[in-house]
Design an enzyme around this catalytic site. Structure first.
Site, PDB file in Angstrom:
ATOM      1  N   HIS A 256      -3.729   4.153   4.848  1.00 44.63           N
ATOM      2  CA  HIS A 256      -4.815   3.172   4.985  1.00 44.63           C
ATOM      3  C   HIS A 256      -6.123   3.776   4.475  1.00 44.63           C
ATOM      4  CE1 HIS A 256      -7.440   0.135   6.649  1.00 44.63           C
ATOM      5  NE2 HIS A 256      -8.082   1.071   7.318  1.00 44.63           N
TER       6      HIS A 256
ATOM      7  N   ARG B 259       0.871  -1.194   0.000  1.00 41.79           N
ATOM      8  CA  ARG B 259       0.000   0.000   0.000  1.00 41.79           C
ATOM      9  C   ARG B 259       0.896   1.228   0.000  1.00 41.79           C
ATOM     10  NH1 ARG B 259      -1.336   2.489   4.600  1.00 41.79           N
ATOM     11  NH2 ARG B 259      -1.504   0.717   5.993  1.00 41.79           N
TER      12      ARG B 259
ATOM     13  N   TYR C 122       4.127   5.225  11.377  1.00 44.29           N
ATOM     14  CA  TYR C 122       4.422   3.834  11.743  1.00 44.29           C
ATOM     15  C   TYR C 122       5.289   3.072  10.738  1.00 44.29           C
ATOM     16  CZ  TYR C 122       0.178   3.182   8.874  1.00 44.29           C
ATOM     17  OH  TYR C 122      -0.756   3.222   7.867  1.00 44.29           O
TER      18      TYR C 122
HETATM   19  C1  LIG Z   1     -14.231  -6.869  12.219  1.00 47.66           C
HETATM   20  C2  LIG Z   1     -13.426  -5.604  12.156  1.00 47.66           C
HETATM   21  N1  LIG Z   1     -12.485  -5.359  13.085  1.00 47.66           N
HETATM   22  C3  LIG Z   1     -11.748  -4.222  13.024  1.00 47.66           C
HETATM   23  C4  LIG Z   1     -11.973  -3.291  12.042  1.00 47.66           C
HETATM   24  C5  LIG Z   1     -11.131  -2.003  11.978  1.00 47.66           C
HETATM   25  N2  LIG Z   1     -10.198  -2.068  10.850  1.00 47.66           N
HETATM   26  C6  LIG Z   1     -10.497  -1.505   9.664  1.00 47.66           C
HETATM   27  S1  LIG Z   1      -9.341  -1.817   8.500  1.00 47.66           S
HETATM   28  C7  LIG Z   1      -8.384  -2.696   9.563  1.00 47.66           C
HETATM   29  C8  LIG Z   1      -7.086  -3.335   9.091  1.00 47.66           C
HETATM   30  C9  LIG Z   1      -7.301  -4.292   7.946  1.00 47.66           C
HETATM   31  O1  LIG Z   1      -6.086  -4.666   7.383  1.00 47.66           O
HETATM   32  P1  LIG Z   1      -5.997  -5.638   6.143  1.00 47.66           P
HETATM   33  O2  LIG Z   1      -6.947  -6.770   6.308  1.00 47.66           O
HETATM   34  O3  LIG Z   1      -4.568  -5.976   5.959  1.00 47.66           O
HETATM   35  O4  LIG Z   1      -6.551  -4.785   4.905  1.00 47.66           O
HETATM   36  P2  LIG Z   1      -5.964  -3.452   4.253  1.00 47.66           P
HETATM   37  O5  LIG Z   1      -6.583  -2.302   4.978  1.00 47.66           O
HETATM   38  O6  LIG Z   1      -4.479  -3.487   4.389  1.00 47.66           O
HETATM   39  O7  LIG Z   1      -6.412  -3.455   2.826  1.00 47.66           O
HETATM   40  C10 LIG Z   1      -8.982  -2.739  10.836  1.00 47.66           C
HETATM   41  C11 LIG Z   1      -8.415  -3.433  12.016  1.00 47.66           C
HETATM   42  C12 LIG Z   1     -12.976  -3.592  11.085  1.00 47.66           C
HETATM   43  N3  LIG Z   1     -13.231  -2.782  10.039  1.00 47.66           N
HETATM   44  N4  LIG Z   1     -13.684  -4.751  11.157  1.00 47.66           N
END
Ligand SMILES: Cc1ncc(C[n+]2csc(CCOP(=O)(O)OP(=O)(O)O)c2C)c(N)n1
Ligand SMILES: [Mg+2]
Length: 344
Positions: free
Chosen positions: A246, A242, A255
């Site tokens: 985010h 990425r 970070y």
């Molecule tokens: C069930 C749940 N827990 C926590 C969150 C908060 N949250 C949003 S994005 C994220 C990280 C996700 O990372 P990843 O799966 O690697 O996807 P990326 O954002 O890197 O595409 C978190 C913890 C959420 N949206 N849903």
């Protein structure tokens, strides 16, 4: 576990099997997606849309995977997958409307579930769609998108388990972009690879260079073909990065190191790589490249204008489609809003 188990291998290159027209199309769609993301970030900064999750750097994964599908297959997206949805037929104006906090209706012809904000809760649904296709006697498949962080959710494991038992025609497409907001991949799981998690569920696992659009297209096409033949699901780990935040609410400089970012940006940008490849093989000229970029800008401008031309939503609309009979506290909130905003 078979000795020839391939998931530690990162598959890359090998463009020869992809038709030239598709190679150019993959490139053109990556340009469109990056241009759209850049425009969306500007719109957010101007207060014209809300929080937005860009896919900068992940264009090859998004575009290469979605092009492996046909229209009757299902796309089951997470919040970062507007690129895949666009390839599958979602108008970009719809993405803008969603980011404006609206709930634009999806065409019933578009075989896609609504975007899942909760992580991995959509994966069991993808398995359900795949089993439904199986029971209906079609050879349609479902392609589910999620991230490296998504592999730590219970839903991920339940979905893979169920899909393995029922040989569901589903592809679990995990974009390992190195980070789950501020949590690095190394803190996500002690597994050496994410793809190896497939082994425990008795399904196929593949790792692919997720910044090589041709490799992604080929690996997902093969997984789709296996699923159509009734050979069951595949977990694909697409290794990417990425480049952006985010979401527009995030500041990655807090970070992760500037060196890490620079390394990916300078040496592994999926669009630069594909441009270099196409030009070196005489499949794209600088003028054609410029024309593609210009066309992308024009298309995006039209899509943004279409979204912004719609009349504003009524605030009380947020109460629709939730309860047939609203509980008393919600009914009171609705009355207060209707009194505060005339005609709401
Ligand atoms: C069930 C749940 N827990 C926590 C969150 C908060 N949250 C949003 S994005 C994220 C990280 C996700 O990372 P990843 O799966 O690697 O996807 P990326 O954002 O890197 O595409 C978190 C913890 C959420 N949206 N849903
Ligand atoms: Mg991630």
């Amino acid at each position: 576990m078979s000795e020839s188990w391939p998931v530690a291998e990162v598959l890359s290159g090998g463009a020869s099997d992809v038709p030239t027209a598709m190679q150019r199309r993959l490139y053109e769609d990556m340009i469109l997606l990056r241009s759209f993301d850049e425009r969306a970030i500007n719109l957010q900064r101007q207060g014209r849309i809300g929080t937005f999750p860009p896919s900068l750097g992940q264009e090859a994964s998004e575009i290469g995977s979605a092009h492996a599908l046909r229209a009757s297959d299902w796309v089951v997206p997470s919040y970062r997958d507007h690129g895949a949805l666009m390839v599958h037929g979602l108008p970009l104006s719809n993405v803008v409307l969603f980011a404006m906090g609206r709930t634009p209706s999806l065409s019933s012809a578009l075989r896609a579930l609504p975007t899942s904000i909760p992580i991995s809760t959509h994966l069991p649904h993808a398995v359900g769609l795949a089993i439904a296709a199986q029971k209906l006697g079609t050879d349609d498949v479902a392609l589910a998108y999620f991230g490296d962080g998504g592999t730590s959710e219970g839903d991920f494991h339940e979905a893979l388990n169920f899909a393995g038992v029922f040989k569901a025609p589903v592809i679990f497409f995990c974009q390992n972009n190195g980070w789950a907001i501020s949590v690095p991949r190394a803190r996500q799981t002690a597994s050496e690879t994410l793809a190896q998690k497939a082994v425990a569920y008795g399904i196929e696992g593949r790792r692919v260079d997720g910044n090589d659009v041709l490799a992604v297209y080929q690996v997902v096409s093969e997984a789709v073909a296996r699923a159509r033949r009734g050979e069951g699901p595949t977990l694909v780990e697409s290794l990417t990065y990425r480049l952006g935040p985010h979401t527009t609410a995030d500041d990655p400089s807090r970070y992760r190191s500037a060196e890490e970012y620079q390394d990916w940006k300078e040496s592994r940008d999926p669009i630069q790589r594909m441009a270099g490849y196409l030009m070196a093989h005489g499949l794209l000229t600088a003028e054609e490249d410029q024309a593609m970029r210009q066309a992308a800008q024009e298309r995006i401008q039209a899509e943004v204008e279409a979204a912004e031309a719609l009349p504003p939503v009524e605030p009380a609309g947020m109460f629709q489609h939730v309860f047939a009979q609203a509980p008393s506290d919600l009914a009171a909130q609705r009355r207060r809003i209707e009194e505060a905003v005339p005609h709401a």
